[in-house]
Motif scaffolding. Sequence first.
Motif, PDB file in Angstrom:
ATOM      1  N   SER A   1      -5.234  10.631  -1.427  1.00 18.54           N
ATOM      2  CA  SER A   1      -6.392  10.603  -1.256  1.00 18.54           C
ATOM      3  C   SER A   1      -7.179   9.124  -1.017  1.00 18.54           C
ATOM      4  CB  SER A   1      -6.998  11.285  -2.588  1.00 18.54           C
ATOM      5  OG  SER A   1      -6.964  10.428  -3.600  1.00 18.54           O
ATOM      6  N   GLY A   2      -6.547   8.196  -1.014  1.00 19.71           N
ATOM      7  CA  GLY A   2      -6.989   6.842  -0.696  1.00 19.71           C
ATOM      8  C   GLY A   2      -7.651   6.238  -2.084  1.00 19.71           C
ATOM      9  N   ASP A   3      -7.502   6.653  -3.137  1.00 22.19           N
ATOM     10  CA  ASP A   3      -8.020   6.142  -4.523  1.00 22.19           C
ATOM     11  C   ASP A   3      -7.212   5.130  -4.795  1.00 22.19           C
ATOM     12  OD1 ASP A   3      -9.776   8.363  -4.642  1.00 22.19           O
ATOM     13  OD2 ASP A   3      -8.524   9.549  -6.223  1.00 22.19           O
ATOM     14  N   ILE A   4      -5.873   4.705  -4.580  1.00 21.70           N
ATOM     15  CA  ILE A   4      -5.152   3.629  -4.690  1.00 21.70           C
ATOM     16  C   ILE A   4      -4.319   3.215  -3.561  1.00 21.70           C
ATOM     17  CG2 ILE A   4      -4.997   3.783  -7.231  1.00 21.70           C
ATOM     18  CD1 ILE A   4      -2.119   4.836  -6.851  1.00 21.70           C
ATOM     19  N   SER A   5      -4.064   1.882  -3.347  1.00 26.31           N
ATOM     20  CA  SER A   5      -3.426   1.534  -2.216  1.00 26.31           C
ATOM     21  C   SER A   5      -1.854   1.940  -2.452  1.00 26.31           C
ATOM     22  CB  SER A   5      -3.595   0.166  -1.980  1.00 26.31           C
ATOM     23  OG  SER A   5      -2.800  -0.484  -2.901  1.00 26.31           O
ATOM     24  N   GLN A   6      -1.003   1.785  -1.254  1.00 29.95           N
ATOM     25  CA  GLN A   6       0.408   2.002  -1.380  1.00 29.95           C
ATOM     26  C   GLN A   6       1.205   1.042  -2.274  1.00 29.95           C
ATOM     27  OE1 GLN A   6       2.304   2.281   2.602  1.00 29.95           O
ATOM     28  NE2 GLN A   6       4.282   3.381   1.616  1.00 29.95           N
ATOM     29  N   ASP A   7       0.835  -0.265  -2.216  1.00 33.32           N
ATOM     30  CA  ASP A   7       1.142  -1.205  -3.000  1.00 33.32           C
ATOM     31  C   ASP A   7       0.871  -0.905  -4.545  1.00 33.32           C
ATOM     32  OD1 ASP A   7       2.274  -2.628  -0.797  1.00 33.32           O
ATOM     33  OD2 ASP A   7       0.650  -4.072  -0.647  1.00 33.32           O
ATOM     34  N   ASP A   8      -0.261  -0.413  -4.798  1.00 34.21           N
ATOM     35  CA  ASP A   8      -0.719  -0.128  -6.345  1.00 34.21           C
ATOM     36  C   ASP A   8       0.153   1.069  -6.813  1.00 34.21           C
ATOM     37  OD1 ASP A   8      -2.475  -2.271  -6.322  1.00 34.21           O
ATOM     38  OD2 ASP A   8      -4.327  -0.871  -5.966  1.00 34.21           O
TER      39      ASP A   8
END
Length: 186
Positions: free
Chosen positions: A146-153
């Motif tokens: 959903s875009g709430d957190i980045s892939q790295d996070d």
Amino acid sequence: MSDASDLSDIKRRMEASVNAFVGDVSSLRTGRASANILDPVYVEAYGSKVPLNQVANITVPEPRMLSVNVWDKSMVAAVDRAIRESHLGLNPIMDGQTLRIPLPELNEERRRSLVKVAHEYAEKARIAIRHVRRDGMDELKKAEKSGDISQDDSHSLSDDVQKLTDDSISRVDDLLADKEKEIMQV
């Protein structure tokens, strides 16, 4: 997924699984009678399963004897059946509304069967911990999608969830090893 709050929720749920395991194995006896022995026993009463201590008083009149005083006379047979089917290897003796439960001497075979029960409890705890991990990973994937957190996070948090899982499972394994030693000690 709000990083710290959900990680603390995952940690809390894993901790609850470990604590449930501790409660389960504390009911396994190691030589003396204890009312906690009957904690895992649930009785079919009034249309639902309830803990034994909600339908009876449990006392320890002698070091090798338990006494279960059932409050409702119609529940005595159900309590007797629940204790016999509990995998604790106990055979109650009915005496009116009271069940007397002599605790057999712990021989080698009995000790090994108690260790098996402890291993079953540990596996239940490990499964519960893995379920919590799965729920946490699913939340991370949803938040990333959903875009709430980045892939790295997401990757970093999933590593944290896995570390919590590994720590919890190793605690269960350590507690199991301690309980196994305690049971097998003559």
